[in-house]
Design a protein around this motif. Structure first.
Motif, PDB file in Angstrom:
ATOM      1  N   HIS A   1      49.331  28.686  33.925  1.00  0.00           N
ATOM      2  CA  HIS A   1      47.946  29.169  33.990  1.00  0.00           C
ATOM      3  C   HIS A   1      47.690  30.043  35.208  1.00  0.00           C
ATOM      4  O   HIS A   1      47.887  29.603  36.340  1.00  0.00           O
ATOM      5  N   PHE A   2      47.255  31.276  34.947  1.00  0.00           N
ATOM      6  CA  PHE A   2      46.628  32.113  35.969  1.00  0.00           C
ATOM      7  C   PHE A   2      45.117  31.962  35.797  1.00  0.00           C
ATOM      8  O   PHE A   2      44.622  32.049  34.668  1.00  0.00           O
ATOM      9  N   GLY A   3      44.386  31.782  36.914  1.00  0.00           N
ATOM     10  CA  GLY A   3      42.929  31.675  36.846  1.00  0.00           C
ATOM     11  C   GLY A   3      42.240  32.852  37.510  1.00  0.00           C
ATOM     12  O   GLY A   3      42.876  33.821  37.928  1.00  0.00           O
ATOM     13  N   GLN A   4      40.938  32.758  37.619  1.00  0.00           N
ATOM     14  CA  GLN A   4      40.090  33.854  38.108  1.00  0.00           C
ATOM     15  C   GLN A   4      40.427  34.260  39.546  1.00  0.00           C
ATOM     16  O   GLN A   4      40.776  33.427  40.378  1.00  0.00           O
TER      17      GLN A   4
ATOM     18  N   PHE B   1      27.314  36.637  32.970  1.00  0.00           N
ATOM     19  CA  PHE B   1      27.909  35.311  32.757  1.00  0.00           C
ATOM     20  C   PHE B   1      29.435  35.340  32.843  1.00  0.00           C
ATOM     21  O   PHE B   1      30.066  34.316  33.139  1.00  0.00           O
ATOM     22  N   ILE B   2      30.044  36.496  32.566  1.00  0.00           N
ATOM     23  CA  ILE B   2      31.513  36.541  32.586  1.00  0.00           C
ATOM     24  C   ILE B   2      32.063  37.059  33.917  1.00  0.00           C
ATOM     25  O   ILE B   2      33.249  36.875  34.192  1.00  0.00           O
ATOM     26  N   LYS B   3      31.219  37.682  34.746  1.00  0.00           N
ATOM     27  CA  LYS B   3      31.692  38.108  36.074  1.00  0.00           C
ATOM     28  C   LYS B   3      32.091  36.868  36.870  1.00  0.00           C
ATOM     29  O   LYS B   3      31.306  35.928  37.009  1.00  0.00           O
ATOM     30  N   ASN B   4      33.310  36.835  37.354  1.00  0.00           N
ATOM     31  CA  ASN B   4      33.856  35.655  38.047  1.00  0.00           C
ATOM     32  C   ASN B   4      33.879  34.411  37.158  1.00  0.00           C
ATOM     33  O   ASN B   4      33.861  33.281  37.650  1.00  0.00           O
ATOM     34  N   GLY B   5      33.912  34.618  35.840  1.00  0.00           N
ATOM     35  CA  GLY B   5      33.948  33.473  34.916  1.00  0.00           C
ATOM     36  C   GLY B   5      35.245  32.690  35.042  1.00  0.00           C
ATOM     37  O   GLY B   5      36.239  33.163  35.593  1.00  0.00           O
ATOM     38  N   ASN B   6      35.230  31.489  34.491  1.00  0.00           N
ATOM     39  CA  ASN B   6      36.336  30.539  34.655  1.00  0.00           C
ATOM     40  C   ASN B   6      37.460  30.806  33.639  1.00  0.00           C
ATOM     41  O   ASN B   6      37.987  29.888  33.024  1.00  0.00           O
ATOM     42  N   SER B   7      37.797  32.102  33.455  1.00  0.00           N
ATOM     43  CA  SER B   7      38.767  32.491  32.424  1.00  0.00           C
ATOM     44  C   SER B   7      40.193  32.127  32.838  1.00  0.00           C
ATOM     45  O   SER B   7      40.512  32.030  34.019  1.00  0.00           O
ATOM     46  N   ILE B   8      41.045  31.963  31.820  1.00  0.00           N
ATOM     47  CA  ILE B   8      42.428  31.517  32.023  1.00  0.00           C
ATOM     48  C   ILE B   8      43.372  32.440  31.255  1.00  0.00           C
ATOM     49  O   ILE B   8      43.138  32.729  30.079  1.00  0.00           O
ATOM     50  N   LEU B   9      44.446  32.870  31.917  1.00  0.00           N
ATOM     51  CA  LEU B   9      45.555  33.568  31.247  1.00  0.00           C
ATOM     52  C   LEU B   9      46.706  32.575  31.140  1.00  0.00           C
ATOM     53  O   LEU B   9      47.155  32.035  32.150  1.00  0.00           O
ATOM     54  N   ARG B  10      47.162  32.350  29.900  1.00  0.00           N
ATOM     55  CA  ARG B  10      48.132  31.276  29.656  1.00  0.00           C
ATOM     56  C   ARG B  10      49.402  31.808  28.982  1.00  0.00           C
ATOM     57  O   ARG B  10      49.464  31.874  27.746  1.00  0.00           O
ATOM     58  N   PRO B  11      50.428  32.183  29.742  1.00  0.00           N
ATOM     59  CA  PRO B  11      51.718  32.466  29.118  1.00  0.00           C
ATOM     60  C   PRO B  11      52.323  31.157  28.589  1.00  0.00           C
ATOM     61  O   PRO B  11      52.448  30.176  29.331  1.00  0.00           O
ATOM     62  N   ILE B  12      52.698  31.162  27.300  1.00  0.00           N
ATOM     63  CA  ILE B  12      53.232  29.961  26.642  1.00  0.00           C
ATOM     64  C   ILE B  12      54.676  30.209  26.217  1.00  0.00           C
ATOM     65  O   ILE B  12      55.007  31.276  25.692  1.00  0.00           O
TER      66      ILE B  12
END
Length: 316
Positions: free
Chosen positions: A102-105, A165-176
């Motif tokens: 997981h890469f996060g914001q 709401f999406i600026k600095n949102g808690n989004s996740i990049l997930r290489p699987i």
């Protein structure tokens, strides 16, 4: 061919009003009818995609004891490494046949959120891993922002409705990484049937068979993107916000035929999350006599917490 409609983001950002409206109509219809779309014209370059796949393959090829150093207790898997079989779908006991990172914001100009979110982990064995991950994260976040702007117009909201709401949102990049299958799996698949938690998911790596989507008749259909396309789907948060006008579709990654058991599969979803304070209360213009309000009021942060408990990633 895949039963999933294709759209081109270049239409939306072309500056040509008729092309923009065409994109809004196409993606709106797709998300109302099946909840999935294949999108070209995104902001990822071919080189960035190549670089990312090279880095993630190098990471998952590291010795298990090295990868295990990046699995941090008590984080609920929000950053770093999650080992094989650890995550399961809602309502399932069996762990999925995958390991992931997981890469996060990367928070800008918001010390409160910077303190709140866990830090991204630095992989010291691979000198380009962190930077390539960050660049991919930014380009997918930018793509998702434009998709949400199109959906805002489709929902008769201000085009910029989602931006704050999406600026600095808690989004996740997930290489699987789905490793080769070495023995008959007992009730386990690479990713069991599930809906995503977030607003929208942008998926890299849906180019071969494996990803399947459940349509409204209850049939499983293959979702296969062209090499230049991302597969994008509606998550539960957006479904909830729109009172099910936009459909969060159940999907799964099935095991390959036995002759392909010896192969790895890689895919890279980007889970677009808002900030925790975003209200997911059903939009007034999505409620009427034929479609009464279906959900209680809740914030994105409260909803995420509930779902992470259901997935077994954090304790109640």
């Amino acid at each position: 061919m895949s039963a999933i409609p294709s759209v081109n983001l270049a239409d939306f950002i072309s500056g040509d009003e008729s092309r923009k409206q065409k994109f809004i109509k196409e993606i709106g219809n797709a998300f109302e009818n099946i909840g999935f779309v294949a999108l070209s014209g995104h902001f990822l370059s071919e080189k960035l995609i190549e670089d990312l796949y090279r880095e993630i393959k190098d990471f998952f090829n590291l010795p298990q004891e090295v990868k295990d150093q990046y699995e941090i207790e008590g984080l609920g898997g929000q950053r770093g490494y999650t080992s094989f079989g650890k995550e399961h779908a809602k309502g399932k006991k069996e762990g999925d046949l995958k390991e992931f990172w997981h890469f996060g914001q990367y928070v800008t100009d918001n010390p409160k959120l910077e303190a709140e979110y866990p830090k991204n982990l630095h992989v010291k064995e691979l000198k380009n891993f962190d930077q390539v991950g960050k660049e991919t994260y930014k380009m997918l976040e930018k793509t998702a922002q434009y998709v949400l702007r199109a959906l805002a117009i489709h929902l008769n909201l201000e085009e910029s409705y989602f931006d704050e709401f999406i600026k600095n949102g808690n989004s996740i990049l997930r290489p699987i990484h789905y490793p080769p299958i070495t023995q008959e799996p007992k009730n386990a698949v690479r990713a069991a049937a599930h809906g995503d938690i977030n607003l929208i998911t942008l998926l890299m790596g849906a180019h071969g068979k494996g990803l399947q989507v459940k349509n409204h008749k209850g049939d499983w259909v293959d979702a296969i993107a062209r090499p230049d396309e991302l597969m994008i789907n509606v998550g539960d948060m957006l479904s909830r916000l729109t009172n099910n006008k936009l459909k969060s579709t159940i999907h799964q990654v099935v095991n390959p035929p036995r002759e392909l058991w010896g192969t790895s599969r890689y895919s890279v979803p980007f889970f677009m999350h808002p900030i925790s304070e975003m209200p997911l209360n059903c939009l007034e213009n999505c409620i009427d006599q034929n479609n009464p309000k279906q959900y209680e009021d809740i914030t994105a942060g409260e909803f995420l917490h509930e779902r992470l408990i259901e997935l077994g990633l954090i304790k109640a």
